[in-house]
Structure formats: structure tokens, C-alpha cells
Design a protein around this motif. Structure first.
Motif, short mmCIF file in Angstrom:
data_model
loop_
_atom_site.label_atom_id
_atom_site.label_comp_id
_atom_site.label_asym_id
_atom_site.label_seq_id
_atom_site.Cartn_x
_atom_site.Cartn_y
_atom_site.Cartn_z
N GLY A 15 0.83 -1.20 0.00
CA GLY A 15 0.00 0.00 0.00
C GLY A 15 0.86 1.25 0.00
O GLY A 15 2.08 1.19 -0.10
N THR A 16 0.19 2.39 0.13
CA THR A 16 0.87 3.68 0.15
C THR A 16 0.54 4.40 1.45
O THR A 16 -0.64 4.48 1.83
N VAL A 17 1.56 4.87 2.13
CA VAL A 17 1.33 5.61 3.38
C VAL A 17 0.52 6.86 3.06
O VAL A 17 0.91 7.67 2.21
N LYS A 18 -0.62 6.99 3.73
CA LYS A 18 -1.52 8.11 3.44
C LYS A 18 -1.35 9.23 4.47
O LYS A 18 -1.19 10.39 4.13
N TRP A 19 -1.44 8.85 5.75
CA TRP A 19 -1.29 9.84 6.82
C TRP A 19 -1.09 9.08 8.13
O TRP A 19 -1.22 7.86 8.18
N SER A 20 -0.75 9.81 9.16
CA SER A 20 -0.57 9.20 10.48
C SER A 20 -1.19 10.08 11.55
O SER A 20 -1.30 11.30 11.40
N GLU A 21 -1.58 9.42 12.62
CA GLU A 21 -2.22 10.15 13.72
C GLU A 21 -1.98 9.35 14.99
O GLU A 21 -2.25 8.14 15.05
N SER A 22 -1.49 10.02 16.04
CA SER A 22 -1.21 9.37 17.32
C SER A 22 -0.36 8.11 17.13
O SER A 22 -0.64 7.06 17.72
N ARG A 23 0.63 8.22 16.26
CA ARG A 23 1.61 7.16 15.97
C ARG A 23 0.99 5.96 15.24
O ARG A 23 1.65 4.95 15.03
N THR A 24 -0.27 6.08 14.84
CA THR A 24 -0.91 5.07 14.00
C THR A 24 -0.78 5.51 12.54
O THR A 24 -1.04 6.67 12.22
N ILE A 25 -0.37 4.59 11.68
CA ILE A 25 -0.19 4.89 10.26
C ILE A 25 -1.38 4.36 9.47
O ILE A 25 -1.78 3.20 9.66
N PHE A 26 -1.92 5.19 8.60
CA PHE A 26 -3.04 4.79 7.75
C PHE A 26 -2.50 4.57 6.34
O PHE A 26 -1.84 5.44 5.77
N VAL A 27 -2.80 3.39 5.79
CA VAL A 27 -2.22 2.96 4.52
C VAL A 27 -3.31 2.84 3.47
O VAL A 27 -4.33 2.17 3.69
N ASP A 28 -3.11 3.47 2.34
CA ASP A 28 -4.05 3.40 1.22
C ASP A 28 -3.87 2.06 0.51
O ASP A 28 -2.81 1.79 -0.06
N LEU A 29 -4.92 1.23 0.56
CA LEU A 29 -4.87 -0.09 -0.09
C LEU A 29 -5.72 -0.13 -1.35
O LEU A 29 -6.01 -1.21 -1.87
N GLY A 30 -6.12 1.03 -1.83
CA GLY A 30 -6.94 1.10 -3.04
C GLY A 30 -8.38 1.43 -2.72
O GLY A 30 -8.78 2.60 -2.74
N ARG A 31 -9.15 0.43 -2.38
CA ARG A 31 -10.57 0.64 -2.09
C ARG A 31 -10.82 0.93 -0.61
O ARG A 31 -11.94 1.26 -0.23
N VAL A 32 -9.82 0.77 0.21
CA VAL A 32 -10.01 0.93 1.65
C VAL A 32 -8.67 1.34 2.28
O VAL A 32 -7.61 1.12 1.69
N GLU A 33 -8.74 1.93 3.47
CA GLU A 33 -7.54 2.27 4.21
C GLU A 33 -7.20 1.15 5.18
O GLU A 33 -8.08 0.61 5.85
N GLY A 34 -5.93 0.78 5.24
CA GLY A 34 -5.46 -0.17 6.24
C GLY A 34 -4.92 0.59 7.43
O GLY A 34 -4.48 1.74 7.31
N ILE A 35 -4.94 -0.04 8.60
CA ILE A 35 -4.48 0.59 9.83
C ILE A 35 -3.26 -0.16 10.34
O ILE A 35 -3.31 -1.38 10.58
N LEU A 36 -2.15 0.55 10.49
CA LEU A 36 -0.92 -0.02 11.04
C LEU A 36 -0.72 0.57 12.43
O LEU A 36 -0.18 1.67 12.59
N PRO A 37 -1.19 -0.14 13.48
CA PRO A 37 -1.08 0.40 14.84
C PRO A 37 0.38 0.53 15.27
O PRO A 37 1.26 -0.16 14.75
N TYR A 38 0.62 1.38 16.24
CA TYR A 38 1.99 1.60 16.72
C TYR A 38 2.60 0.29 17.22
O TYR A 38 3.79 0.03 17.00
N ALA A 39 1.79 -0.56 17.88
CA ALA A 39 2.29 -1.82 18.44
C ALA A 39 2.74 -2.79 17.36
O ALA A 39 3.51 -3.72 17.63
N GLU A 40 2.28 -2.59 16.12
CA GLU A 40 2.64 -3.47 15.01
C GLU A 40 3.70 -2.86 14.11
O GLU A 40 3.99 -3.40 13.04
N GLN A 41 4.27 -1.74 14.53
CA GLN A 41 5.33 -1.08 13.76
C GLN A 41 6.69 -1.48 14.30
O GLN A 41 6.86 -1.72 15.50
N ILE A 42 7.67 -1.55 13.41
CA ILE A 42 9.04 -1.84 13.81
C ILE A 42 9.64 -0.62 14.48
O ILE A 42 9.57 0.49 13.95
#
Length: 376
Positions: free
Chosen positions: A144-171
Motif C-alpha cells: 500500500g501507500t502511506v496516506k497519513w498518520s495520527e497518534s503514531r498510527t499509520i493509515f495505509v491506502d490499499l486502493g478501495r479501503v484504508e489499512g491501519i498499522l497500529p503503533y504496536a505493530e510497527q518496527i
């Protein structure tokens, strides 16, 4: 209603990627809702829609009866035999009658109601379609493409929907900028009232496994099998591989020509170190391999306790244990065995490593931990 509308609907179906039957059903419901709103009728009615031309008809559905009781709640859906025969002399009591009640023009309020119903139904259909698409991709890798972030959560553009990458799941220490391409593991797909929620991960061991499956043709084809993967994301990982064919080197296949295959994965994970080790059904050999890049002199194993005693050269002890015990910890997780590591000197002080001891214990043997690859 005309061919232009049908053409617009086909375009909508293509863009939204929803079942055309869902769209046409929603359109029929829209027409029915608009009709009832316009006329104030609560009686039974149905819609027929020509999906080729866009022409439609609205019919009131009546039951033919001898007399109508005004107190009967069903009176609105009834017609007398006398009135029915004016339409067609063949009607008798008990017959079902459909009367064309299609309005010539819908009013502004009715049109607005119809639009709202259509939008709601399409939104529901699109959400269902997205959920069906992504629920089957749990455990897969998605780009996907990084769209924006908020409170250390990253929102990823997956085409038809946004994916959520929580801080706990980030390296830890990994950063991304807007519009950066990113590969993530689809951890979970949740169905919520606001639509599907796609939870992503960069730390899950499954990400490393899937990256190897995508990068190494021998794994994809089944020639090489991944037995286990453990990670301390962002720092170090270990992956155990095996090949049924003795002529195939599973470690070499994963490393690739000039190390290119594993290097591609290391780059994707921003320089996370990866130890590729050869799996073996003999736990002593497997444990020795798992301690790569350290060299092992001997391994003693106790099956019932799932524990082992490993002897390494004195100068290899710190390498075998690793910084803050990381190498030993990952090896234990990879093999699912408890591993007690001692240097030659320590082993002799404890009574291990003597020739007579080794002869008495048939599960203690010299092991060469060959075939491992360490990405330093």
C-alpha cells in the motif's frame, strides 16, 4: 429512466466493484420507496425493471374479495369482485390482481428519498464487497501507500479501503513519509458498522515468511519448506528451512545468487538481520544449526524435558548467546527447546565435555553446524 441511467449504473458497478444484482435490487427498492413517499400509500406494491432499457413499472398488488371490511387492516390490499371485473371480467374472488400505478412524474421529495436509499444500499454493498475481498487475505502480504498518520498510527491506502498499522505493530525506529510504498502483513479484517477495518503488521513473523515465499521460487513451488520463523522485529530474525530433495540446498536457495534474494528481504525490513538455518529432524543438529552464526562443539538433549546442553568454544560463547541473550533466545524459540549454553572451560568445570562422559551419553555428539547463513 432510460438507457443513459443503465449506462451510468454499469459504470458505477465497475468502479465500486459490487454485484450488479445488488445495484439493481437497490434501484428497484429506490423506485418503490419513492412511489410510497410520493403517494403516501402503505399498500403492497412491486416493481419490474427492464435492465436493458431502464424502463420500469410499479404495480399495486390486490386480492379480489366479495366485500371489503374497512376495519380490516388488509383492506388497503383488497379490491371487490365488482371493481376487478371492470378491469377484466375473468377475475373471481381469491384471485391476485396487479394494477399499474406507475406515476408519470416523481416529485422533488420523492427523488431525494430515492437518492438516499440508493446511496445507502450502494454503500452497504461496497462495504460487503470490500470485506469479502480482504477477509480472504488474512495472513497475506499486501502493498500500500502511506496516506497519513495520527497518534503514531499509520493509515495505509490499499486502493478501495484504508489499512491501519497500529503503533504496536510497527518496527521500532522505522519511519515512513506520506506516499511511501510499504509492504505489510494482513493481521486481521474486522467487520464494523463503519465498514471493514484492515489491521496491518510489520512485526509479525508471518511477514518474513510471506516475503521469503514471494522472493524464493523454490519455496513458492514447494521444493523448499519453511519449518519455522521467529523474529525480534527490527533487530534479528531466524528462519528454519528444509528440502526433501537431498540435492537441493534450502539455505542456498533462500540466500540466492550473490545473496540477492535474502538481501531484498533485508532491505524491505530496513536492515533487520536474518539467520537462515537448516532444519533437521535430529534435535541436536537442529539446535546447533539454530545457534548460527556461532559454531557448536556438541549438543546433549533430553527429549522428555525438551532441554539441551550446548558446548561451544570459549571464544564463541558471547556470539552463541548474543547481545542481551538475543541469539540464544531466538534459537530456543525457533526449535521450541530449552538451550543451556556453556563454553568448553565451563563444561569441563561442570563435568561435561570429558571423553568418558561423552562415551557414556549416546545423545551427546560432535556437531558441525554447517549450512547456515548469517546476514551481518
Amino acid at each position: 429512466m432510460n438507457a443513459n441511467l443503465i449506462e451510468a449504473i454499469h459504470g458505477l458497478i465497475k468502479i465500486k466493484k459490487v454485484d450488479e444484482n445488488v445495484v439493481y435490487d437497490a434501484l428497484e427498492m429506490m423506485l418503490l420507496t419513492a412511489y410510497k413517499k410520493e403517494t403516501g400509500s402503505n399498500g403492497k406494491a412491486s416493481v419490474t425493471l427492464d435492465r436493458e432499457t431502464g424502463d420500469y413499472k410499479i404495480y399495486a398488488e390486490k386480492t379480489v374479495v366479495e366485500t371489503i371490511d374497512p376495519e380490516n387492516p388488509e383492506a388497503i390490499n383488497q379490491i371487490t369482485v365488482e371493481e376487478a371485473k371492470k378491469i377484466n371480467p375473468s377475475y373471481e374472488a381469491g384471485d391476485m390482481l396487479r394494477i399499474d400505478v406507475t406515476p408519470k412524474n416523481f416529485g422533488r421529495v420523492a427523488a431525494q428519498t430515492a437518492k438516499q436509499v440508493m446511496i445507502q444500499k450502494l454503500r452497504e454493498a461496497e462495504r460487503g464487497s470490500i470485506y469479502d475481498e480482504f477477509s480472504g487475505r488474512e495472513g497475506d502480504v499486501i502493498t500500500g501507500t502511506v496516506k497519513w498518520s495520527e497518534s503514531r498510527t499509520i493509515f495505509v491506502d490499499l486502493g478501495r479501503v484504508e489499512g491501519i498499522l497500529p503503533y504496536a505493530e510497527q518496527i521500532e525506529g522505522e519511519t515512513f513519509q506520506t506516499n511511501d510504498k510499504i509492504k505489510c502483513y494482513v493481521l486481521e479484517v474486522r467487520k464494523t458498522t463503519k465498514g471493514p477495518e484492515i489491521i496491518l503488521s510489520r512485526t509479525h513473523p508471518g511477514l518474513l515468511k510471506r516475503l521469503f515465499e514471494l522472493e524464493v521460487p523454490e519455496i513458492y513451488s514447494g521444493t523448499v519448506e519453511i519449518k519455522n520463523v521467529v523474529r525480534e522485529a527490527g533487530s534479528r530474525s531466524k528462519i528454519a528451512v528444509y528440502a526433501m530433495d537431498p540435492n537441493v540446498d534450502p539455505v542456498g536457495a533462500c540466500v540466492g545468487p550473490k545473496g540477492q534474494r535474502v538481501q531484498n528481504i533485508v532491505n524491505e525490513l530496513h536492515d533487520e538481520k536474518i539467520d537462515i538455518v537448516r532444519w533437521d529432524e535430529d534435535p541436536a543438529i537442529y539446535i546447533a544449526n539454530a545457534l548460527s552464526p556461532a559454531k557448536v562443539i556438541s549438543v546433549s538433549v533430553w527429549e522428555e524435558e525438551k532441554s539441551s546442553y550446548v558446548i561451544v568454544p570459549d571464544y564463541q560463547l558471547s556470539l552463541a548467546i548474543g547481545k542481551a541473550g538475543q541469539n540464544a533466545r531466538l534459537a530456543a524459540k525457533l526449535t521450541n527447546w530449552k538451550i543451556d549454553i556453556k563454553s568448553e572451560t565451563q563444561a569441563k568445570e561442570e563435568g561435561f565435555g570429558q571423553d568418558e562422559e561423552m562415551e557414556d551419553d549416546d545423545i551427546l555428539g560432535d556437531i558441525e553446524a554447517g549450512g547456515e547463513e548469517d546476514q551481518e
